[in-house]
Design a protein around this motif. Structure first.
Motif, PDB file in Angstrom:
ATOM      1  N   ALA A   1      28.738 -29.152  44.698  1.00 47.02           N
ATOM      2  CA  ALA A   1      29.897 -28.523  45.329  1.00 47.02           C
ATOM      3  C   ALA A   1      29.843 -27.022  45.098  1.00 47.02           C
ATOM      4  N   ILE A   2      30.593 -26.308  45.917  1.00 47.15           N
ATOM      5  CA  ILE A   2      30.779 -24.876  45.723  1.00 47.15           C
ATOM      6  C   ILE A   2      32.269 -24.559  45.768  1.00 47.15           C
ATOM      7  N   LEU A   3      32.622 -23.412  45.232  1.00 51.71           N
ATOM      8  CA  LEU A   3      33.946 -22.850  45.422  1.00 51.71           C
ATOM      9  C   LEU A   3      33.817 -21.621  46.300  1.00 51.71           C
ATOM     10  N   VAL A   4      34.699 -21.493  47.264  1.00 53.94           N
ATOM     11  CA  VAL A   4      34.817 -20.260  48.027  1.00 53.94           C
ATOM     12  C   VAL A   4      36.023 -19.518  47.474  1.00 53.94           C
ATOM     13  N   ASP A   5      35.734 -18.392  46.829  1.00 56.72           N
ATOM     14  CA  ASP A   5      36.711 -17.541  46.148  1.00 56.72           C
ATOM     15  C   ASP A   5      37.230 -18.183  44.864  1.00 56.72           C
ATOM     16  N   ALA A   6      37.719 -17.330  43.984  1.00 61.09           N
ATOM     17  CA  ALA A   6      38.207 -17.765  42.671  1.00 61.09           C
ATOM     18  C   ALA A   6      39.405 -16.905  42.305  1.00 61.09           C
ATOM     19  N   GLY A   7      40.467 -17.076  43.091  1.00 65.29           N
ATOM     20  CA  GLY A   7      41.627 -16.219  42.952  1.00 65.29           C
ATOM     21  C   GLY A   7      42.731 -16.741  42.061  1.00 65.29           C
ATOM     22  N   ILE A   8      42.524 -17.919  41.451  1.00 67.38           N
ATOM     23  CA  ILE A   8      43.467 -18.428  40.450  1.00 67.38           C
ATOM     24  C   ILE A   8      42.729 -18.507  39.124  1.00 67.38           C
ATOM     25  N   SER A   9      43.451 -18.651  38.055  1.00 67.52           N
ATOM     26  CA  SER A   9      42.836 -18.610  36.727  1.00 67.52           C
ATOM     27  C   SER A   9      41.885 -19.784  36.530  1.00 67.52           C
ATOM     28  N   CYS A  10      40.985 -19.611  35.597  1.00 72.74           N
ATOM     29  CA  CYS A  10      40.069 -20.684  35.236  1.00 72.74           C
ATOM     30  C   CYS A  10      40.847 -21.915  34.798  1.00 72.74           C
ATOM     31  N   ARG A  11      41.883 -21.714  34.019  1.00 66.54           N
ATOM     32  CA  ARG A  11      42.681 -22.845  33.526  1.00 66.54           C
ATOM     33  C   ARG A  11      43.336 -23.600  34.676  1.00 66.54           C
ATOM     34  N   GLU A  12      43.901 -22.873  35.635  1.00 71.46           N
ATOM     35  CA  GLU A  12      44.533 -23.531  36.775  1.00 71.46           C
ATOM     36  C   GLU A  12      43.501 -24.236  37.646  1.00 71.46           C
ATOM     37  N   THR A  13      42.345 -23.633  37.817  1.00 72.03           N
ATOM     38  CA  THR A  13      41.264 -24.275  38.580  1.00 72.03           C
ATOM     39  C   THR A  13      40.887 -25.598  37.934  1.00 72.03           C
ATOM     40  N   GLU A  14      40.714 -25.584  36.625  1.00 76.36           N
ATOM     41  CA  GLU A  14      40.357 -26.808  35.900  1.00 76.36           C
ATOM     42  C   GLU A  14      41.451 -27.860  36.006  1.00 76.36           C
ATOM     43  N   LYS A  15      42.701 -27.468  35.809  1.00 76.35           N
ATOM     44  CA  LYS A  15      43.828 -28.415  35.857  1.00 76.35           C
ATOM     45  C   LYS A  15      43.944 -29.072  37.226  1.00 76.35           C
ATOM     46  N   ARG A  16      43.807 -28.286  38.256  1.00 76.29           N
ATOM     47  CA  ARG A  16      43.987 -28.817  39.609  1.00 76.29           C
ATOM     48  C   ARG A  16      42.825 -29.721  40.009  1.00 76.29           C
ATOM     49  N   MET A  17      41.628 -29.341  39.624  1.00 71.86           N
ATOM     50  CA  MET A  17      40.491 -30.208  39.911  1.00 71.86           C
ATOM     51  C   MET A  17      40.592 -31.515  39.137  1.00 71.86           C
ATOM     52  N   CYS A  18      41.059 -31.436  37.907  1.00 75.13           N
ATOM     53  CA  CYS A  18      41.222 -32.643  37.094  1.00 75.13           C
ATOM     54  C   CYS A  18      42.244 -33.585  37.727  1.00 75.13           C
ATOM     55  N   ARG A  19      43.348 -33.045  38.195  1.00 78.22           N
ATOM     56  CA  ARG A  19      44.364 -33.868  38.845  1.00 78.22           C
ATOM     57  C   ARG A  19      43.811 -34.564  40.092  1.00 78.22           C
ATOM     58  N   LEU A  20      42.846 -33.927  40.739  1.00 78.09           N
ATOM     59  CA  LEU A  20      42.255 -34.489  41.951  1.00 78.09           C
ATOM     60  C   LEU A  20      41.077 -35.423  41.663  1.00 78.09           C
TER      61      LEU A  20
END
Length: 263
Positions: A25-44
């Protein structure tokens, strides 16, 4: 074979989009914090171990705010144009960067990513087309108008993240100063609901299964309004409004119209 897509966040407070297959997978842009990125991906139910690279569209803070920490923590290469990197004011020693050039095809596992120029008030802005076998997903946000590059790639997409930033009447009657209203509606600003709908209705291929309406303005748009507008013109395409507060479900994109979503 499928591609899986989600908007982890979309708006002036941060943008981050996930596109991947079963392996990579890739991410396009990283405009939210690392912690929020991790939390949201974990929830999904998504794993950061599958993310192999980050692609940056331009240097505005809502697209790079979480980049340094995320790229360093997971040792991810960052594909970014030299002008974007220079104007981002991010130190090159912080993470590994690879120069990005328009219309070059970049392979990440079995994914192929092509960047192409767009019109926006940034140093060297690009949009992206992500391909896996015959499935194509486009990321079309932060665009002043639908130029020939955007139209050419939009016509190929099985799914798209499409900017619908503002409603003309809400912007006109809002409290923003005159110069800011003009910046937003300029050819190097953002797509209005009408401009996005014109692109969608005029160039949407019959096999487009999903459109994720993205980068909605908090003050100059209304999620319900724009969804109703697009639903009336969807012709079988599922219309999703990407939130500025939370992630969307993960959508499974196939080369046929058979699609599904998982919470």
């Amino acid at each position: 074979m499928s591609l899986f897509i989600t908007s982890l966040n979309s708006g002036s407070n941060g943008n981050c989009y996930y596109v991947g297959n079963d392996q990579d997978a890739i991410l396009v842009d990283a405009g939210i914090s690392c912690r929020e990125t991790e939390k949201r991906m974990c929830r999904l139910g998504l794993s950061m171990s599958k993310v192999k690279a980050i692609f940056i569209s331009h240097e505005h803070s809502d697209h790079i705010r979480g980049l340094s920490v995320l790229a360093r923590k997971y040792h991810l290469p960052v594909f970014i144009t030299p002008a974007t990197l220079l104007n981002s004011r991010l130190g090159t020693e912080q993470f590994y960067t690879i120069p990005l050039k328009g219309y070059d095809s970049i392979s990440i596992g079995e994914l192929s990513i092509t960047a192409f120029p767009k019109s926006h008030d940034a140093s060297d802005p690009h949009s992206f087309l992500i391909t896996f076998q015959d499935i194509k997903v486009g990321v079309f946000t932060d665009i002043g108008f639908a130029c020939e590059h955007v139209i050419h790639h939009f016509k190929q997409c099985h799914a798209a993240f499409l900017e619908a930033n503002y409603d003309d009447e809400l912007l006109d009657n809002g409290y923003y100063p005159y110069y800011l209203k003009n910046r937003i509606r300029s050819p190097k600003g953002h797509l209005s609901n009408k401009q996005a709908l014109d692109l969608f209705a005029g160039y949407k291929p019959p096999f487009m299964s999903h459109v994720l309406l993205s980068h909605l303005s908090k003050n100059n748009n209304c999620p319900k309004l724009v969804k109703e507008l697009f639903d009336r013109n969807a012709d079988g395409t599922e219309v999703v409004v990407a939130s500025r507060y939370e992630e969307t479900p993960v959508y499974t994109i196939m080369s046929s119209k058979h699609v599904q979503a998982s919470a």
